[in-house]
Design an enzyme around this catalytic site. Sequence first.
Site, PDB file in Angstrom:
ATOM      1  N   GLU A  76       0.815  -1.224   0.000  1.00  0.00           N
ATOM      2  CA  GLU A  76       0.000   0.000   0.000  1.00  0.00           C
ATOM      3  C   GLU A  76       0.843   1.266   0.000  1.00  0.00           C
ATOM      4  OE1 GLU A  76      -3.077   2.315   2.975  1.00  0.00           O
ATOM      5  OE2 GLU A  76      -2.545   0.238   3.373  1.00  0.00           O
ATOM      6  N   ASP A  77       1.908   1.277   0.795  1.00  0.00           N
ATOM      7  CA  ASP A  77       2.625   2.535   1.050  1.00  0.00           C
ATOM      8  C   ASP A  77       3.959   2.670   0.332  1.00  0.00           C
ATOM      9  OD1 ASP A  77       0.573   3.271   2.693  1.00  0.00           O
ATOM     10  OD2 ASP A  77       1.528   2.609   4.536  1.00  0.00           O
ATOM     11  N   ASP A 259     -23.456  -3.877  41.669  1.00  0.00           N
ATOM     12  CA  ASP A 259     -23.835  -4.616  42.875  1.00  0.00           C
ATOM     13  C   ASP A 259     -23.773  -6.129  42.691  1.00  0.00           C
ATOM     14  OD1 ASP A 259     -24.137  -2.404  44.388  1.00  0.00           O
ATOM     15  OD2 ASP A 259     -26.327  -2.291  44.260  1.00  0.00           O
TER      16      ASP A 259
END
Length: 700
Positions: A76-77, A259
């Site tokens: 991708e990069d 509780d």
Amino acid sequence: MQDIRVFAERLEAYLGPEQVRQVCRAYYYAEQAHDGQCRQTGDPYISHPLQVANILADMHMDAQSLMAALLHDVIEDTGISRDDLAGQFGEQVAELVEGVSKLKHIQFESRAQAQAENFQKMALAMARDIRVILVKLADRLHNMRTLYALGAEKRRRISRETLEMYAPIAHRLGMHNLRVELEELGFRSLYPMRAERIQAAVLSSRGHRKELIEKIREALVECLAREKLEGRILGREKHLYSIYRKMKEKHRSFHEIMDVYAFRIIVRDVDTCYRVLGAVHNYYKPVPGRFKDYIAIPKANGYQSLHTSLLGMHAVPIEIQIRTEEMEAMANNGIAAHWLYKMDADAGTHHRAREWVKGLLELQKHAGNSLEFIENVKNDLFPDEIYLFTPKGNILTLPHDATPVDFAYAVHTDVGHSCVACRIDRRLAPLSEKLVSGQTVEIITAPGARPNPGWLSFAVSGKARSNIRHFLKRQERSDSEALGQRLLNKALAAMETSMDMVSQDQLEALLRDCHCNSLPDLYAEIGIGNRLAGAVARQLLPAVSQHEGPEHVPELVVSGREGAVITCARCCHPIPGDPIVGHISSGRGMVIHREGCRNIAEFADDPNKCVHLRWDDKVSGEFLVDLRLECGNERGVLAMVATSITEAEAGIERLSVEERDARFSNLFVSLRLRDRVQLARVMKGLRKLPAITRITRVRN
């Protein structure tokens, strides 16, 4: 360089020397590819892939997964291609990287569509290799840990996507620890003020709870010792997002949730699980209806445990989970335990994960587009499930609030398509009834039955909704093709010719001009009103268009079986026996109007817009008719009208009253009936009522 040396030392604990060398080679390759790139945090970009690989190393993932984690942003990069990766590290690593990579260079209409397409691509890669989703989840987890470096809008978008999609996927795969961290990070980023207030409330209540928690824990230890049972007793911390979701969904206050005191008892084997259950039930009073056996019937994601709720001293509510060490590992790591522990016991989880991915592909096949696919996937990522029995005793898992329609499609698509009724625990029940765990469901089918569009209003499972939509689209396509063919044949008959006289060259030229791939595509375009049959006929045979004239146009016959492509107009409600015309409406097909309806007056003389129709002699179906009854304000008049209509075997769709004055009212009735003969019988019966002064069929 210290980071990669530490990482390599971690890997040597469970991988062979050659595998460690390959992983380190992938690191240096990724470091060189990302050289000069930095993250928004200011760190060198390689720090991100290394941290993703570290997350996977915690799960003892195999070398190929770690290599894919280190290389997952390379395609991708950087300028490196998939083929380059395949040549360097093998086809499997390249496939994993491609499955995890985002679709960066394709333009979509909206960000939502882009995200849906991304997930669709990832689903295909998951089907080939389940490790894709594990790498993707680790990638998302590290991105969430460093989310602070991004802008506010981007943080909100990524956090919302994480809570809606990635955390539920982690849950679906049984990865509790990873899911909890994704949820906590997403919640703190999306709702920082809410998270801060709940965190402060938790810290405040912890001091009050500490003494009571220790007392309950000591009592449980004493209980096991008395029965000579061995086990580890752990207190369970409630997570912020879990508290918030329970407060929101169950409309409970913070104190109601806090509780409840929760404990987990870890024992040696399954037999001891049930013996511990008996011991704690004997020690504290169990709450009826709150015991669940997920050991005998595991959850869809492979989770196994015994759950029980007890009332302790002073009626303090206690929740206890009892499981073995292997079940504890599976509960926390899910499918990742396949690599982390190499346990034979987890084969079922791995199988369930693959079955889920296989179901994703089926949803994808039937979805009309990526956004519809993502909607169906979200429906299947419900955190709560119910467990139902077939008449033969088989168990099916469905989402919470599932109905018999969802059950039918879970059995088989054909069963879903042909179901007409159901029995729940041997009693007849509507198909829209919500099912609860433990019920036995029997589906009644009929040959020739088809899905009802109304099912989409209550079906919840992705498989059911996807298959219903797919069938209806296919049916609509078939109906529009049939109508388009009839309309074109009718237009050609008006020109004293037919399709048999059209040459192949003329047909191919027409399909090119109309941008249609085939003749059925052209018929479908005509059928839904996107193209006019007359215009197509003239385009097909321009030389004979002078013969066209209304006097040559044969009437089209309406049988009532044409499907959704031919509908009756709501303005004039035509019924069999009425003289009718068809108005061709773009995108809707043909709409039938009564002759003289003022809504089509401007198109009445245009043969391209209006088609002469006639009812088939054996027309089937029920049709709506609106009547206005002028009547006196007498007691019991509504009951008399309803009785009279029922005696004529007609159905009442709607009924309303408009008071004219103290003595008279107008009664508006919408009826369902077969034809004008039945309408005449209804009106004849109503005229006999003394309170009725006038009856009018409402037009427009």
